[in-house]
Motif scaffolding. Structure first.
Motif, PDB file in Angstrom:
ATOM      1  N   PHE A 206       0.729  -0.838  -0.048  1.00 38.08           N
ATOM      2  CA  PHE A 206       0.214   0.272  -0.340  1.00 38.08           C
ATOM      3  C   PHE A 206       0.901   1.530  -0.049  1.00 38.08           C
ATOM      4  O   PHE A 206       0.270   1.968  -0.767  1.00 38.08           O
ATOM      5  CB  PHE A 206      -0.569  -0.021   1.049  1.00 38.08           C
ATOM      6  CG  PHE A 206      -1.351   1.173   1.307  1.00 38.08           C
ATOM      7  CD1 PHE A 206      -3.031   1.370   0.684  1.00 38.08           C
ATOM      8  CD2 PHE A 206      -1.183   2.074   2.140  1.00 38.08           C
ATOM      9  CE1 PHE A 206      -3.343   2.395   0.905  1.00 38.08           C
ATOM     10  CE2 PHE A 206      -2.270   3.794   2.653  1.00 38.08           C
ATOM     11  CZ  PHE A 206      -3.625   4.131   1.717  1.00 38.08           C
ATOM     12  N   PHE A 207       1.833   1.727   0.938  1.00 40.14           N
ATOM     13  CA  PHE A 207       2.939   2.322   1.052  1.00 40.14           C
ATOM     14  C   PHE A 207       3.930   3.089  -0.152  1.00 40.14           C
ATOM     15  O   PHE A 207       3.699   3.650  -0.792  1.00 40.14           O
ATOM     16  CB  PHE A 207       3.342   2.335   2.474  1.00 40.14           C
ATOM     17  CG  PHE A 207       2.879   2.983   3.066  1.00 40.14           C
ATOM     18  CD1 PHE A 207       2.023   4.231   3.583  1.00 40.14           C
ATOM     19  CD2 PHE A 207       2.133   1.808   4.614  1.00 40.14           C
ATOM     20  CE1 PHE A 207       0.763   4.545   4.643  1.00 40.14           C
ATOM     21  CE2 PHE A 207       0.849   2.441   5.527  1.00 40.14           C
ATOM     22  CZ  PHE A 207       0.789   3.635   6.314  1.00 40.14           C
ATOM     23  N   VAL A 208       4.387   1.571  -0.817  1.00 38.09           N
ATOM     24  CA  VAL A 208       4.947   2.015  -1.859  1.00 38.09           C
ATOM     25  C   VAL A 208       4.084   2.019  -3.153  1.00 38.09           C
ATOM     26  O   VAL A 208       4.538   3.092  -3.747  1.00 38.09           O
ATOM     27  CB  VAL A 208       5.607  -0.170  -2.058  1.00 38.09           C
ATOM     28  CG1 VAL A 208       6.114   0.220  -4.125  1.00 38.09           C
ATOM     29  CG2 VAL A 208       6.434  -0.379  -1.664  1.00 38.09           C
ATOM     30  N   GLY A 209       2.860   1.482  -3.299  1.00 38.13           N
ATOM     31  CA  GLY A 209       1.981   2.438  -4.148  1.00 38.13           C
ATOM     32  C   GLY A 209       1.285   3.411  -4.095  1.00 38.13           C
ATOM     33  O   GLY A 209       1.618   4.672  -5.353  1.00 38.13           O
TER      34      GLY A 209
ATOM     35  N   ILE B  48      -2.599 -10.563  -5.032  1.00 34.58           N
ATOM     36  CA  ILE B  48      -2.538  -8.722  -3.927  1.00 34.58           C
ATOM     37  C   ILE B  48      -1.712  -7.862  -4.339  1.00 34.58           C
ATOM     38  O   ILE B  48      -2.299  -7.205  -4.248  1.00 34.58           O
ATOM     39  CB  ILE B  48      -3.045  -9.671  -2.242  1.00 34.58           C
ATOM     40  CG1 ILE B  48      -3.886 -10.595  -2.233  1.00 34.58           C
ATOM     41  CG2 ILE B  48      -2.647  -8.696  -1.349  1.00 34.58           C
ATOM     42  CD1 ILE B  48      -4.039 -11.514  -0.890  1.00 34.58           C
ATOM     43  N   ALA B  49      -0.185  -7.977  -3.861  1.00 36.43           N
ATOM     44  CA  ALA B  49       0.534  -7.750  -3.575  1.00 36.43           C
ATOM     45  C   ALA B  49       0.481  -6.348  -5.130  1.00 36.43           C
ATOM     46  O   ALA B  49       0.162  -4.540  -4.790  1.00 36.43           O
ATOM     47  CB  ALA B  49       2.040  -7.918  -3.328  1.00 36.43           C
ATOM     48  N   PRO B  50       0.481  -6.654  -5.823  1.00 36.16           N
ATOM     49  CA  PRO B  50       0.394  -5.872  -6.886  1.00 36.16           C
ATOM     50  C   PRO B  50      -0.838  -4.587  -7.442  1.00 36.16           C
ATOM     51  O   PRO B  50      -0.360  -3.344  -7.607  1.00 36.16           O
ATOM     52  CB  PRO B  50       0.705  -6.418  -8.421  1.00 36.16           C
ATOM     53  CG  PRO B  50       0.884  -7.822  -7.883  1.00 36.16           C
ATOM     54  CD  PRO B  50       1.037  -7.742  -6.653  1.00 36.16           C
ATOM     55  N   GLU B  51      -2.116  -5.471  -7.524  1.00 37.69           N
ATOM     56  CA  GLU B  51      -2.856  -4.657  -7.361  1.00 37.69           C
ATOM     57  C   GLU B  51      -3.679  -3.921  -6.341  1.00 37.69           C
ATOM     58  O   GLU B  51      -4.122  -2.892  -6.464  1.00 37.69           O
ATOM     59  CB  GLU B  51      -4.761  -5.915  -7.328  1.00 37.69           C
ATOM     60  CG  GLU B  51      -4.417  -7.085  -8.597  1.00 37.69           C
ATOM     61  CD  GLU B  51      -4.488  -5.456  -9.779  1.00 37.69           C
ATOM     62  OE1 GLU B  51      -5.789  -4.839  -8.913  1.00 37.69           O
ATOM     63  OE2 GLU B  51      -4.233  -6.072 -10.710  1.00 37.69           O
ATOM     64  N   ILE B  52      -2.957  -4.269  -4.658  1.00 32.98           N
ATOM     65  CA  ILE B  52      -3.005  -3.526  -4.011  1.00 32.98           C
ATOM     66  C   ILE B  52      -2.088  -1.850  -3.830  1.00 32.98           C
ATOM     67  O   ILE B  52      -2.164  -0.784  -4.310  1.00 32.98           O
ATOM     68  CB  ILE B  52      -2.729  -3.254  -2.505  1.00 32.98           C
ATOM     69  CG1 ILE B  52      -4.023  -4.475  -1.684  1.00 32.98           C
ATOM     70  CG2 ILE B  52      -1.884  -2.276  -1.445  1.00 32.98           C
ATOM     71  CD1 ILE B  52      -3.155  -5.179  -0.608  1.00 32.98           C
TER      72      ILE B  52
ATOM     73  N   GLY C 193      -5.264   7.446  -4.667  1.00 35.09           N
ATOM     74  CA  GLY C 193      -4.456   8.258  -4.050  1.00 35.09           C
ATOM     75  C   GLY C 193      -3.526   8.991  -4.035  1.00 35.09           C
ATOM     76  O   GLY C 193      -3.367  10.378  -4.256  1.00 35.09           O
ATOM     77  N   GLY C 194      -2.056   8.487  -4.459  1.00 32.28           N
ATOM     78  CA  GLY C 194      -0.695   9.573  -4.673  1.00 32.28           C
ATOM     79  C   GLY C 194      -1.267  10.278  -5.343  1.00 32.28           C
ATOM     80  O   GLY C 194      -0.379  11.480  -5.620  1.00 32.28           O
ATOM     81  N   ALA C 195      -1.551   9.542  -6.945  1.00 36.37           N
ATOM     82  CA  ALA C 195      -1.598  10.548  -8.046  1.00 36.37           C
ATOM     83  C   ALA C 195      -2.511  11.659  -7.470  1.00 36.37           C
ATOM     84  O   ALA C 195      -2.331  13.145  -8.083  1.00 36.37           O
ATOM     85  CB  ALA C 195      -2.042  10.398  -9.067  1.00 36.37           C
ATOM     86  N   ILE C 196      -3.040  11.475  -6.984  1.00 38.84           N
ATOM     87  CA  ILE C 196      -4.790  13.016  -6.855  1.00 38.84           C
ATOM     88  C   ILE C 196      -3.812  14.055  -6.164  1.00 38.84           C
ATOM     89  O   ILE C 196      -4.641  14.653  -6.083  1.00 38.84           O
ATOM     90  CB  ILE C 196      -5.774  12.509  -6.087  1.00 38.84           C
ATOM     91  CG1 ILE C 196      -6.836  13.351  -7.579  1.00 38.84           C
ATOM     92  CG2 ILE C 196      -5.964  12.364  -4.995  1.00 38.84           C
ATOM     93  CD1 ILE C 196      -8.372  12.437  -7.027  1.00 38.84           C
ATOM     94  N   ILE C 197      -3.295  13.906  -5.064  1.00 36.55           N
ATOM     95  CA  ILE C 197      -2.806  14.690  -4.006  1.00 36.55           C
ATOM     96  C   ILE C 197      -1.443  15.787  -5.152  1.00 36.55           C
ATOM     97  O   ILE C 197      -2.336  16.827  -4.478  1.00 36.55           O
ATOM     98  CB  ILE C 197      -1.817  14.119  -2.986  1.00 36.55           C
ATOM     99  CG1 ILE C 197      -2.490  12.625  -2.294  1.00 36.55           C
ATOM    100  CG2 ILE C 197      -1.213  15.076  -2.098  1.00 36.55           C
ATOM    101  CD1 ILE C 197      -0.946  12.060  -1.272  1.00 36.55           C
TER     102      ILE C 197
END
Lengths: 500, 182
Positions: free
Chosen positions: A256-259, A300-304, A311-315
């Motif tokens: 999640f935090f990587v993404g 799970i990992a790539p999809e999360i 969210g990261g991109a919209i900031i």
């Protein structure tokens, strides 16, 4: 803040709003699932329809389509081994293997919930982060904004894979097209060649329709890709993935935090985050040898991660008015068309709108989850779409969508011309994302530059004497030069090692 | 400026060698990247000269004026174009095969035909014809009956017309000839 969130709820929680969000999320998911099409195409195709809507409904639809488009990519990855979008490339490695083993239901269920776990909290975090960043951003002047935009445009070129020269040429072409029409500040006509039709410039819809949607269909036809029929795949039904998620809770958090972080950085986004999260999950796993053979963690990992990138991109897009990648640039451009005054003052001038956008995203993520859970048995149908019915309709939509954005015949020819430009860019290997970002940001960059130069005794040196502006320009310059410095440095070290 | 004869000879020899190298080089490895670089340089030069003709109002209110950004754009295109030309490049696989190029031209022709039809005959006629043509092109080699393609063309045209024109109240292309007849 609670007042604005309540007002945002009231905007969305109407029967009409709920229906639009559900339809938008489902449509985005369907387009994102179809190999060859993606969230950008989904947004471009829906944009003309929003012209007839009020701004709130348009926001609900656009954000829902964006969230659905990013989420839908995994369906092709898992069921046929062809990622629907570039953000689901890593999902293929294990997702498709699970389908081969007859565990498609388990893989799809885990991916659907992972999508939700990526999108929902990332948008909540973005909502709070935007407020904090916007507080700081109002203190910035036109110098800093010019430098910030330049930095974002350069980073998109240098951080994404590929040739830097080609990336910069793409930026140059995007800037050039954004300059057609009246110049900001003084309204001097530029590149209009005496034509009143060119005086208004190219509309966002016209450019994106030609460059993305129109071009894609031509290449699909020419290469005869995906025209065959897929084999029939049966999905058992929804399989509760909670146990898998709890067992891998640390990996879930890390992905999640990587993404979120990669999405926040300009030029990266879901295309990179899913691969990084997959590699991280594999390296930290107690059984790395199972990756690539149908391991649920590999789904799970790539999809999360790719959904947390939303969210990261919209900031930066909302708090600064600076999108980090092509799809977010298009979303922001579309929101601007509907009256959003993107930039640092947005949070103070239109706070209700900002929270409405976030709420739209959060709500769309719930809708996408519901559609994916209850429609899980129908998902294989999306991959059996007859392309001979789908593609002709998209071609028609390209031209008619462009036409309704300006209601003149010139737009039709402009769309055709831009389709050919898109084809040439594809032939030459020129990436489209820098173009998209430069086209959307072009006017903003120039306006800030000229505002900065309109101050008394203003000189170019002021961009370097103001600390934040200087740092941003130096970061941009360093990222441009770094590949060459690194090449020389490592080349030198290799030679020295050889000599030893 | 006066140059000794030997110096001039060596200079011309050097120039000759450089030109020969460029010509030979371009003949031997005129890669796609170099072609792209040349196009970018030519576009940049054109933008530069065009920018010289943009009026620069003194009342613009800033010391930069409307020419600065086009100049910056021209510089980006020229510098990056030269960079691409000079960069060590390798021959890549063909973009498309001959058959694929033919298909590409065919569908580009269909696009052009649709635009011209829209301009001349308006949305209803052009869209129905184009949908039928494109669905026939995309379904070549498959067993899709003609009546299905006709039904599809008419049905999608009607749905789009109802959506854009009737439901959303947007204007659709009427067509020069249709307008003239009406």
């Amino acid at each position: 803040m609670i007042g604005y969130v309540t007002a945002a709820f009231q905007n969305i929680f109407t029967p009409y709003g709920l229906m639009v969000s559900l339809l938008g999320a489902a449509y985005g998911m369907i387009v994102g699932a179809i190999p060859g099409l993606n969230a950008t195409t989904a947004l471009v195709l829906v944009l003309p329809i929003t012209y007839a809507m009020d701004s709130i409904t348009a926001y609900i639809l656009l954000v829902a389509v964006w969230v659905g488009g990013v989420s839908g990519g995994y369906i092709g990855s898992i069921l046929v081994g062809i990622p629907g979008t570039i953000g689901s490339v890593a999902t293929v490695y294990d997702g498709y293997e699970m389908t081969k083993k007859g565990e498609s239901g388990r893989a799809l269920s885990a991916a659907a919930v992972a999508n939700f776990l990526g999108t929902f909290p990332s948008l909540l975090i973005a909502m709070f982060a935007c407020k904090a960043i916007a507080k700081f951003a109002v203190k910035l002047g036109p110098w800093e904004f010019f430098s910030l935009c330049m930095c974002a445009m350069v980073l998109v070129v240098t951080l994404s894979k590929g040739n830097i020269f080609k990336g910069m040429i793409s930026t140059g072409i995007g800037l050039l097209l954004s300059q057609v029409g009246f110049a900001p500040v003084c309204a001097t006509p530029r590149f209009t060649f005496g034509s009143y039709q060119l005086a208004g410039g190219f509309t966002l819809v016209c450019v994106m329709m030609g460059l993305f949607a129109g071009r894609v269909i031509i290449l699909e036809y020419a290469r005869e890709e995906r025209m065959g029929e897929h084999k029939k795949i049966k999905v058992s039904g929804f399989v509760d993935p909670i146990k898998d998620l709890i067992r891998n809770k640390m990996m879930v958090l890390r992905s999640f935090f990587v993404g979120l972080w990669i999405g926040f950085l300009p030029g990266m986004g879901s295309a990179l985050s899913n691969v990084v999260a997959y590699a991280q999950a594999q390296s930290s796993s107690q059984h790395p040898e199972e990756f690539g053979k149908g391991c649920i963690e590999g789904v799970i990992a790539p999809e999360i991660a790719n959904n947390a990138s939303i969210g990261g991109a919209i900031i930066p897009a909302i708090s600064l008015g600076i999108p980090g990648d092509g799809a977010t640039a298009l979303l922001l451009g579309s929101l601007i068309l509907h009256g959003l005054d993107a930039g640092p003052l947005l949070m103070s001038k239109q706070p209700e709108l900002v929270y409405t956008i976030f709420m739209c995203g959060i709500f769309a993520s719930v809708m996408v989850l519901l559609v994916q859970i209850f429609g899980i048995k129908l998902l294989p149908m999306l991959l059996n779409v007859p392309y001979h019915w789908l593609y002709p309709a998209i071609v028609i939509f390209c031209f008619i969508g462009s036409y309704v954005s300006s209601s003149n015949d010139f737009t039709l020819f402009a769309t055709l011309g831009l389709t050919l430009l898109g084809l040439w860019m594809n032939y030459a290997g020129i990436p489209a994302s820098p173009f998209c970002l430069a086209f959307v940001l072009g006017s903003m960059v120039e306006t800030n530059f000229r505002r900065a130069m309109s101050y008394h005794n203003a000189t170019f040196a002021m961009f370097f004497t103001r600390p934040i502006s200087c740092i941003l320009l130096l970061v941009a310059l360093a990222s441009l030069l770094w590949p060459y410095i690194r090449e020389r440095f490592f080349a030198g070290r290799t030679l020295a090692a050889d000599d030893d | 400026m006066w140059w000794p004869e030997s110096h001039l000879q060596s200079r011309s020899l050097l120039l000759h060698r450089i030109l020969t190298a460029i010509v030979l080089e371009s003949e031997v490895i005129m890669t796609r990247d170099r072609g792209t670089g040349i196009v970018a340089v030519l576009l940049g030069i054109y933008v530069f000269f065009y920018t010289n003709t943009i009026p620069n109002p003194t009342s613009a209110g800033d010391s930069a004026g409307p020419r600065v950004f086009p100049y910056i754009t021209a510089a980006i295109l020229v510098i990056c174009g030269i960079g691409l030309i000079l960069q060590k490049s390798e021959k890549k696989n063909a973009f498309l095969t001959k058959r694929q190029w033919a298909r590409l031209l065919l569908i580009c022709g269909a696009y052009l035909g649709y635009v011209l039809m829209l301009w001349a005959f308006g949305f209803l006629i052009a869209t129905a014809l184009c949908l039928f043509t494109l669905s026939s092109m995309f379904s070549k080699g498959k067993d899709v009956a003609v009546w299905k393609r006709i039904l599809y063309a008419v049905g999608v045209t009607a749905v789009l017309y109802a959506c854009f024109f009737t439901l959303l109240g947007m204007s659709l292309p009427v067509g020069k000839f249709i307008r003239w007849i009406i």
